[in-house]
Design a protein around this motif. Structure first.
Motif, PDB file in Angstrom:
ATOM      1  N   UNK A 295       0.847  -1.195   0.000  1.00  0.00           N
ATOM      2  CA  UNK A 295       0.000   0.000   0.000  1.00  0.00           C
ATOM      3  C   UNK A 295       0.884   1.248   0.000  1.00  0.00           C
ATOM      4  N   UNK A 296       0.534   2.185  -0.867  1.00  0.00           N
ATOM      5  CA  UNK A 296       1.201   3.484  -0.901  1.00  0.00           C
ATOM      6  C   UNK A 296       0.160   4.570  -0.730  1.00  0.00           C
ATOM      7  N   UNK A 297       0.371   5.443   0.223  1.00  0.00           N
ATOM      8  CA  UNK A 297      -0.510   6.570   0.473  1.00  0.00           C
ATOM      9  C   UNK A 297       0.290   7.851   0.254  1.00  0.00           C
ATOM     10  N   UNK A 298      -0.150   8.657  -0.700  1.00  0.00           N
ATOM     11  CA  UNK A 298       0.521   9.917  -0.999  1.00  0.00           C
ATOM     12  C   UNK A 298      -0.314  11.073  -0.453  1.00  0.00           C
ATOM     13  N   UNK A 299       0.357  12.023   0.153  1.00  0.00           N
ATOM     14  CA  UNK A 299      -0.297  13.214   0.678  1.00  0.00           C
ATOM     15  C   UNK A 299      -0.250  14.295  -0.392  1.00  0.00           C
ATOM     16  N   UNK A 300      -1.413  14.722  -0.848  1.00  0.00           N
ATOM     17  CA  UNK A 300      -1.513  15.779  -1.842  1.00  0.00           C
ATOM     18  C   UNK A 300      -1.636  17.128  -1.130  1.00  0.00           C
ATOM     19  N   UNK A 301      -0.971  18.126  -1.673  1.00  0.00           N
ATOM     20  CA  UNK A 301      -0.986  19.471  -1.074  1.00  0.00           C
ATOM     21  C   UNK A 301      -0.492  19.426   0.372  1.00  0.00           C
TER      22      UNK A 301
END
Length: 259
Positions: free
Chosen positions: A201-207
């Motif tokens: 699982x990869x979770x990217x934080x946008x902004x």
């Protein structure tokens, strides 16, 4: 734990609560305290939070941990009693737990690694909602989730924060992880996903600069993260002991029928 080896040597660890400390002294006087190095089983006295602390602190010992509740909820603990402790331990059922391993990268490019036996959570840290992108096994599954956060839970942790966030309870032997949003705003009807325990699982934080997010693995927190990678670590395991007829699997199953 080798079930053919009768347990006669234990050591006691306790939370700072007065009742836990008093119980440790009384039990050590009655059953002896072999110390962590020589004990066959570690007896933890406290609540669920202390059990998690004990698991993290002593998992390198490779010894089973038997908890007795001297805290509040005690879902991960056995009922407290002075009598027949060694008999209870020798009749206990085992639960072998594999944790999640989190690798998080913050806004400064620094990496943070930690393991979690309950869950890894991403949480907004200001008034503004977080924006996350979710990828599973290298494929983007959700381009943008606007929310207070999201968490990935193990079966053991599925009755904790995951359940409070309206995530599903997962049977202990299911080999499934629960990905659960926390107060999702868009897409509003998304309730999460059930994933294979082998998923990456990869979770990217946008902004991230505008909407900062922290990543929490059990009791470890990494602030201002931009990317978080999570996968089950089968190379790490902890054995927890539960009274006969009150196994962890039974407790998790029973939780689905509690009202």
């Amino acid at each position: 734990m080798n079930r053919s080896a009768f347990v006669t040597r234990v050591t006691f660890v306790a939370s700072t609560r007065p009742e836990a400390q008093e119980s440790r002294e009384r039990l050590a006087a009655r059953y002896g305290d072999a110390g962590v190095d020589d004990a066959q089983v570690i007896v933890a006295l406290g609540g669920d939070g202390f059990m998690l602390e004990t698991v993290h602190a002593l998992m390198g010992q490779g010894k089973p941990i038997y908890g007795m509740n001297r805290g509040s909820v005690g879902f991960l603990m056995n009922e407290f009693a002075d009598d027949d402790l060694l008999g209870r331990i020798n009749a206990a059922e085992q639960a072998v737990i594999h944790p999640l391993r989190m690798n998080a990268v913050d806004v400064g490019g620094q990496s943070h690694e930690a393991i979690a036996f309950n869950e890894v959570s991403l949480l907004r840290t200001t008034r503004q909602a977080a924006k996350l992108r979710i990828s599973i096994d290298g494929k983007v599954r959700m381009p943008e989730l606007i929310c207070d956060g999201a968490l990935l839970s193990t079966p053991m942790g599925s009755t904790a924060y995951n359940l409070s966030a309206h995530g599903p309870i997962i049977p202990m032997d299911s080999q499934i992880l629960a990905l659960t949003p926390i107060s999702a705003f868009r897409p509003r009807r998304w309730r999460g996903a059930l994933l294979s325990h082998q998923a990456r699982i990869r979770l990217e934080v946008l902004e991230g600069a505008k909407r900062p997010v922290s990543a929490v693995a059990d009791n470890f927190e990494a602030p201002n993260v931009l990317e978080v990678y999570i996968a089950e670590d089968r190379n790490v395991q902890v054995c927890m002991l539960f009274d006969a007829g009150r196994s962890l699997g039974e407790r998790v199953l029973a939780e689905q029928f509690s009202v």
